[in-house]
Write a protein that holds these residues in place. Sequence first.
Motif, short mmCIF file in Angstrom:
data_model
loop_
_atom_site.label_atom_id
_atom_site.label_comp_id
_atom_site.label_asym_id
_atom_site.label_seq_id
_atom_site.Cartn_x
_atom_site.Cartn_y
_atom_site.Cartn_z
N VAL A 43 0.86 -1.19 0.00
CA VAL A 43 0.00 0.00 0.00
C VAL A 43 0.89 1.24 0.00
CG1 VAL A 43 -1.76 1.29 1.27
CG2 VAL A 43 -1.84 -1.21 1.21
N PRO A 44 0.64 2.20 -0.91
CA PRO A 44 1.49 3.40 -0.99
C PRO A 44 1.29 4.33 0.20
CG PRO A 44 -0.38 3.61 -2.48
CD PRO A 44 -0.43 2.22 -1.93
N TYR A 45 2.32 5.13 0.47
CA TYR A 45 2.30 6.09 1.56
C TYR A 45 2.41 7.52 1.02
CZ TYR A 45 3.05 2.34 4.99
OH TYR A 45 2.93 1.23 5.77
N GLY A 46 1.77 8.45 1.71
CA GLY A 46 1.92 9.86 1.39
C GLY A 46 1.10 10.32 0.21
N ASN A 48 2.18 11.48 -2.55
CA ASN A 48 2.79 11.08 -3.82
C ASN A 48 2.68 9.58 -4.09
OD1 ASN A 48 3.62 13.74 -4.34
ND2 ASN A 48 5.51 13.45 -3.15
N LYS A 49 1.99 8.86 -3.21
CA LYS A 49 1.76 7.41 -3.39
C LYS A 49 3.08 6.67 -3.57
CE LYS A 49 -2.72 7.92 -3.24
NZ LYS A 49 -3.50 7.42 -2.09
N GLU A 50 3.98 6.83 -2.62
CA GLU A 50 5.28 6.17 -2.68
C GLU A 50 5.22 4.83 -1.95
OE1 GLU A 50 8.75 9.22 -2.44
OE2 GLU A 50 7.15 9.98 -1.15
N TYR A 51 5.93 3.84 -2.47
CA TYR A 51 5.91 2.50 -1.91
C TYR A 51 7.19 2.22 -1.11
CZ TYR A 51 1.85 1.41 -4.77
OH TYR A 51 0.61 1.40 -5.34
N PHE A 52 7.01 1.55 0.01
CA PHE A 52 8.16 1.15 0.82
C PHE A 52 8.80 -0.08 0.16
CE2 PHE A 52 10.21 -1.16 4.27
CZ PHE A 52 10.89 -0.16 4.92
N LYS A 53 10.10 -0.03 -0.11
CA LYS A 53 10.77 -1.07 -0.89
C LYS A 53 11.86 -1.82 -0.12
CE LYS A 53 10.33 1.91 -4.98
NZ LYS A 53 11.08 2.61 -6.08
N ILE A 228 15.71 4.68 6.21
CA ILE A 228 15.54 5.71 7.24
C ILE A 228 15.01 7.00 6.64
CG2 ILE A 228 16.77 7.19 8.87
CD1 ILE A 228 18.58 4.83 9.50
N ASP A 229 15.52 7.35 5.47
CA ASP A 229 15.04 8.56 4.78
C ASP A 229 13.57 8.44 4.43
OD1 ASP A 229 15.65 11.16 3.37
OD2 ASP A 229 14.96 9.96 1.66
N PHE A 230 13.14 7.25 4.03
CA PHE A 230 11.74 7.04 3.67
C PHE A 230 10.84 7.18 4.90
CE2 PHE A 230 7.89 4.66 2.92
CZ PHE A 230 7.57 4.94 1.61
N VAL A 231 11.18 6.48 5.99
CA VAL A 231 10.32 6.53 7.17
C VAL A 231 10.35 7.91 7.82
CG1 VAL A 231 10.53 4.05 7.59
CG2 VAL A 231 12.14 5.61 8.68
N TYR A 232 11.45 8.65 7.64
CA TYR A 232 11.52 10.01 8.17
C TYR A 232 10.49 10.90 7.48
CZ TYR A 232 13.36 14.60 9.45
OH TYR A 232 13.50 15.88 9.92
N GLY A 233 10.28 10.66 6.19
CA GLY A 233 9.32 11.46 5.44
C GLY A 233 7.91 10.92 5.47
N HIS A 234 7.71 9.74 6.08
CA HIS A 234 6.38 9.13 6.15
C HIS A 234 6.17 8.59 7.57
CE1 HIS A 234 7.65 8.93 1.91
NE2 HIS A 234 6.37 9.12 1.62
N SER A 235 5.66 9.43 8.43
CA SER A 235 5.51 9.05 9.83
C SER A 235 4.56 7.87 10.02
CB SER A 235 5.01 10.24 10.65
OG SER A 235 3.77 10.73 10.13
N ASP A 236 3.54 7.75 9.15
CA ASP A 236 2.61 6.63 9.27
C ASP A 236 3.30 5.31 8.96
OD1 ASP A 236 2.94 7.54 6.70
OD2 ASP A 236 0.88 7.11 6.07
N CYS A 237 4.26 5.32 8.04
CA CYS A 237 5.04 4.13 7.75
C CYS A 237 5.90 3.76 8.95
CB CYS A 237 5.90 4.33 6.51
SG CYS A 237 6.90 2.89 6.05
N PHE A 238 6.48 4.76 9.59
CA PHE A 238 7.31 4.53 10.78
C PHE A 238 6.49 3.86 11.88
CE2 PHE A 238 8.64 6.13 14.98
CZ PHE A 238 9.90 5.56 15.05
N LEU A 239 5.27 4.34 12.10
CA LEU A 239 4.40 3.75 13.12
C LEU A 239 4.04 2.31 12.77
CD1 LEU A 239 2.05 6.78 13.90
CD2 LEU A 239 3.98 5.94 15.26
N ASP A 240 3.79 2.05 11.48
CA ASP A 240 3.49 0.68 11.05
C ASP A 240 4.66 -0.26 11.32
OD1 ASP A 240 0.95 1.34 10.21
OD2 ASP A 240 1.50 1.60 8.11
N ILE A 241 5.87 0.21 11.05
CA ILE A 241 7.06 -0.63 11.26
C ILE A 241 7.28 -0.88 12.74
CG2 ILE A 241 9.57 -0.69 11.02
CD1 ILE A 241 9.26 0.78 8.37
N VAL A 242 7.07 0.13 13.57
CA VAL A 242 7.21 -0.04 15.02
C VAL A 242 6.20 -1.08 15.52
CG1 VAL A 242 6.90 1.08 17.27
CG2 VAL A 242 8.15 2.25 15.44
N LEU A 243 4.96 -0.97 15.06
CA LEU A 243 3.93 -1.92 15.48
C LEU A 243 4.24 -3.32 14.95
CD1 LEU A 243 1.29 -2.46 16.93
CD2 LEU A 243 0.06 -1.72 14.87
#
Length: 336
Positions: A43-46, A48-53, A228-243
């Motif tokens: 599922v894309p984030y942000g 700009n619909k960017e994907y975590f890779k 790290i650069d990706f999760v820094y720009g997408h806080s919702d992705c960071f929370l998903d990874i922490v969970l």
Amino acid sequence: MAGALPTTKGVKDHKIWKGIFAVSGIMVTLVIYGVLQEKIMRVPYGLNKEYFKYSLFLVFCNRITTSAVSAVFLLASKKALVPVAPIYKYCLISVSNILTTTCQYEALKYVSFPVQTLAKCAKMIPVMIWGTFIMQKTYKGFDYLVAFLVTLGCSIFILFPVKFWSFAGTDVSPYSKGRESTVWGVSLMVGYLGYQSETYVKVPSTYSSGISSVLPLRFVCGHLLSAIDFVYGHSDCFLDIVLLSTVATVSQFFISYTIRTFGALTFAAVMTTRQLVSIMLSCVWFGHPLSWEQWIGAVIVFGSLYSKNFLKKASTNPPPLQPMQDGAPSPVKGIP
């Protein structure tokens, strides 16, 4: 009466509550884990619909979290941190574990979560192959039959996908367009099954957290910084990874508790149920409709697994005893 032994009913009720605790813990943590896997990788984030890779980054976070929590528990319990086996053996297991989990996450870019989950069940055959050649194990004919049926069901599920999308309207992954991507996703699943079966053979005991998670220098220098650069720009992705890392760690304690308290057969039945629930939830949540052929394949897989668990559990139960005959009990034959 003070000091009286607990009644049979009290012991039974206590065990029931233990069972509810163990099953609920595994189901909740691993179902959430499955949903988060698919969300992060597909599922894309942000805006700009960017994907975590960065699959290896997820593995890194999971292992670091689990290792840190395990170390805290060991220190709190005042247990020795000295390894019981040579360090190089832990490293070999760790490398296999890292590779299998990375293949698992990477495969989600190209195949849906239901396909991946069903394909995991096919690890029975590589496990049996590794066990035969490395551990010199022997298997019964029923084990081969179950392995064949599970592989057949998985093959049907993978080869007969539905030809259209519903719910979400379209496949959310940008990687799974075209036959080439699907073949690559299946290839990653083959790698996942191979490395995981090798890990199972090398570690016949209960799964423990990775003590040694040595990652390549290339990951530290490149992959890690990009992630790290990706999760820094997408806080919702960071929370998903922490969970994701949290539930992955907590699930290992529930898994260990279940096996120690109820045994491997009960754990296998719970895990089979968890896989079924995860598939159903993924189909509804992320819009993965199943064709009737896939439903047949799923029934073959889970029917075979439940049958195996049920028959093995029945064979391990001791037969009831007759009243004393000549001072010794004797087993009662089953009613024909």
